[in-house]
Design a protein around this motif. Structure first.
Motif, short mmCIF file in Angstrom:
data_model
loop_
_atom_site.label_atom_id
_atom_site.label_comp_id
_atom_site.label_asym_id
_atom_site.label_seq_id
_atom_site.Cartn_x
_atom_site.Cartn_y
_atom_site.Cartn_z
N ILE A 72 18.01 28.15 81.63
CA ILE A 72 16.94 29.24 82.01
C ILE A 72 17.38 30.16 82.87
O ILE A 72 17.37 31.22 82.79
CB ILE A 72 15.53 28.33 82.59
CG1 ILE A 72 14.91 27.57 81.42
CG2 ILE A 72 14.60 29.51 83.05
CD1 ILE A 72 13.79 26.55 81.82
N TYR A 73 18.08 29.75 83.92
CA TYR A 73 18.70 30.75 84.90
C TYR A 73 19.66 31.51 84.41
O TYR A 73 19.63 32.90 84.45
CB TYR A 73 19.40 29.98 86.03
CG TYR A 73 19.93 30.82 87.08
CD1 TYR A 73 19.43 31.57 87.90
CD2 TYR A 73 21.39 30.96 87.17
CE1 TYR A 73 20.09 32.58 88.95
CE2 TYR A 73 22.14 31.97 87.65
CZ TYR A 73 21.62 32.62 88.63
OH TYR A 73 22.18 33.47 89.53
N LEU A 74 20.51 30.97 83.38
CA LEU A 74 21.50 31.79 82.96
C LEU A 74 20.86 32.85 81.88
O LEU A 74 21.40 34.04 81.87
CB LEU A 74 22.28 31.04 82.33
CG LEU A 74 23.44 29.91 82.89
CD1 LEU A 74 24.12 29.10 82.08
CD2 LEU A 74 24.28 30.70 83.82
N ALA A 75 19.91 32.38 81.32
CA ALA A 75 19.34 33.17 80.06
C ALA A 75 18.50 34.39 80.82
O ALA A 75 18.35 35.51 80.56
CB ALA A 75 18.53 32.48 79.24
N CYS A 76 18.14 34.14 81.99
CA CYS A 76 17.30 35.19 82.70
C CYS A 76 18.22 36.09 83.67
O CYS A 76 17.79 37.34 83.87
CB CYS A 76 16.23 34.61 83.62
SG CYS A 76 15.02 33.78 82.75
N ALA A 77 19.51 35.62 84.18
CA ALA A 77 20.15 36.14 85.21
C ALA A 77 21.04 37.09 84.59
O ALA A 77 21.66 37.98 85.26
CB ALA A 77 20.74 35.25 86.06
N PHE A 78 21.54 36.82 83.45
CA PHE A 78 22.72 37.35 83.03
C PHE A 78 22.31 38.49 81.87
O PHE A 78 21.94 38.08 80.77
CB PHE A 78 24.02 36.56 82.40
CG PHE A 78 24.52 35.74 83.42
CD1 PHE A 78 25.91 36.49 83.98
CD2 PHE A 78 24.09 34.67 84.21
CE1 PHE A 78 26.36 35.65 84.94
CE2 PHE A 78 24.64 34.15 85.35
CZ PHE A 78 25.82 34.48 85.77
N PRO A 79 22.86 39.70 81.85
CA PRO A 79 22.47 40.79 80.93
C PRO A 79 23.33 40.47 79.54
O PRO A 79 24.23 39.80 79.52
CB PRO A 79 23.13 41.88 81.21
CG PRO A 79 24.26 41.57 82.22
CD PRO A 79 23.87 40.22 83.08
N GLY A 80 22.49 40.75 78.47
CA GLY A 80 23.16 40.62 77.19
C GLY A 80 22.66 39.53 76.53
O GLY A 80 23.14 39.14 75.30
N VAL A 81 21.88 38.56 77.19
CA VAL A 81 21.60 37.32 76.35
C VAL A 81 20.46 37.70 75.48
O VAL A 81 19.29 38.36 75.96
CB VAL A 81 21.30 36.28 77.47
CG1 VAL A 81 20.59 34.84 76.64
CG2 VAL A 81 22.23 36.07 78.25
N ALA A 82 20.75 37.32 74.24
CA ALA A 82 19.55 37.59 73.21
C ALA A 82 18.22 36.77 73.61
O ALA A 82 18.21 35.72 74.07
CB ALA A 82 20.21 37.15 71.83
N ASP A 83 17.34 37.46 73.26
CA ASP A 83 15.94 37.27 73.54
C ASP A 83 15.50 35.79 72.95
O ASP A 83 14.77 35.05 73.28
CB ASP A 83 14.83 38.40 73.24
CG ASP A 83 13.46 37.96 73.62
OD1 ASP A 83 13.14 37.79 74.94
OD2 ASP A 83 12.53 37.58 72.85
N HIS A 84 15.96 35.51 71.76
CA HIS A 84 15.58 34.28 71.00
C HIS A 84 16.07 32.68 71.92
O HIS A 84 15.25 31.77 71.51
CB HIS A 84 16.32 34.22 69.66
CG HIS A 84 17.77 34.14 69.60
ND1 HIS A 84 18.61 32.98 69.73
CD2 HIS A 84 18.45 35.10 69.39
CE1 HIS A 84 19.48 33.11 69.78
NE2 HIS A 84 19.87 34.39 69.19
#
Length: 250
Positions: A72-84
């Motif tokens: 969850i942290y990685l998905a929120c903290a790093f740019p470019g992670v696809a929304d899905h």
């Protein structure tokens, strides 16, 4: 500072975190902590994770453990992670959280102790526990049925009827990939009835290719070693039977 991921690729949650980083182009340093050598129990590692479990991360001064929280942290903290992977929509996020909570209370409680107490324990110098394995198999079989009938219901290719994977898909599929080290008969017996689960595993593999297979190579190597040991044991047993003297019935 570069993200540090403390991991042992034999660990299912570690593989999920590493694959996620690779798929999403997150720059990280993988720091190997060998569970078989007890490196996760050292005072040095306790400075990273006082619970002495893997995986763990350090992002600058920020430290975090528990794989679901890390994803969850990685998905929120790093740019470019696809929304899905972890949607901004609160309703979709909540559904993903429900799968992740179910995972630790059900699928993981079945898969991990079953594999450990049928296959992995001797590698770590521990005895097999058939009773624990039998109890875990009941939980695992029930969890696979729930995956098949509920979490994978609908026409979507992934959990919750979606057409793109989320962090929940990655986490749960990595959990099930440890079944690869089982005797093929056992693996077929457990997974064989669940065609939708098998297809979902393949869909997640394809969606994260080529990183999925690269990170799971350690499991495939362990599978090969286990197969070799089983064949060797079977040959030795066969040889000892051939040498056993016949007992006269006269």
């Amino acid at each position: 500072m570069k993200l540090k991921v403390y991991a042992d690729r034999m660990s299912q949650p570690c593989r999920a975190v590493i694959i996620f980083c690779k798929v999403n182009g997150i720059d990280y340093e993988e720091i190997k902590v060998h569970i078989s050598k007890g490196q996760h129990l050292t005072p040095e590692f306790a400075e990273i994770n006082p619970m002495k479990q893997l995986p763990a991360i350090a992002d600058g001064r920020f430290k975090l453990f528990e794989s679901h929280a890390i994803l969850i942290y990685l998905a929120c903290a790093f740019p470019g992670v696809a929304d899905h992977w972890y949607p901004a929509d609160v309703f979709k996020r909540s559904k993903i959280h429900s799968v992740l909570d179910w995972h630790h209370s059900n699928l993981r409680r079945g898969a991990a102790p079953y594999v450990f107490n049928t296959t992995i324990a001797p590698i770590l110098g521990r005895p097999l526990n058939p009773q624990v394995a039998a109890e875990a198999e009941i939980i695992l079989s029930s969890s696979l049925s729930k995956l098949e009938s509920f979490w994978l219901k609908g026409n979507g290719r992934f959990l919750l009827g979606r057409n793109q994977p989320s962090i929940a898909d990655l986490s749960l599929v990595c959990e099930l990939m440890q079944l690869e080290v089982l005797d093929e008969k056992d693996r077929t017996r457990l997974l064989g009835p669940h065609k939708k689960v098998q297809q979902w595993i393949e869909n997640t593999r394809n969606a994260t290719s080529p990183h999925f297979d690269e990170v799971h190579r350690v499991i495939m190597l362990a599978k090969e070693r286990q197969q070799h040991q089983r064949l060797k044991a079977a040959k030795n047993e066969g040889g000892s039977n051939m040498k056993r003297p016949l007992v006269s019935r006269m």
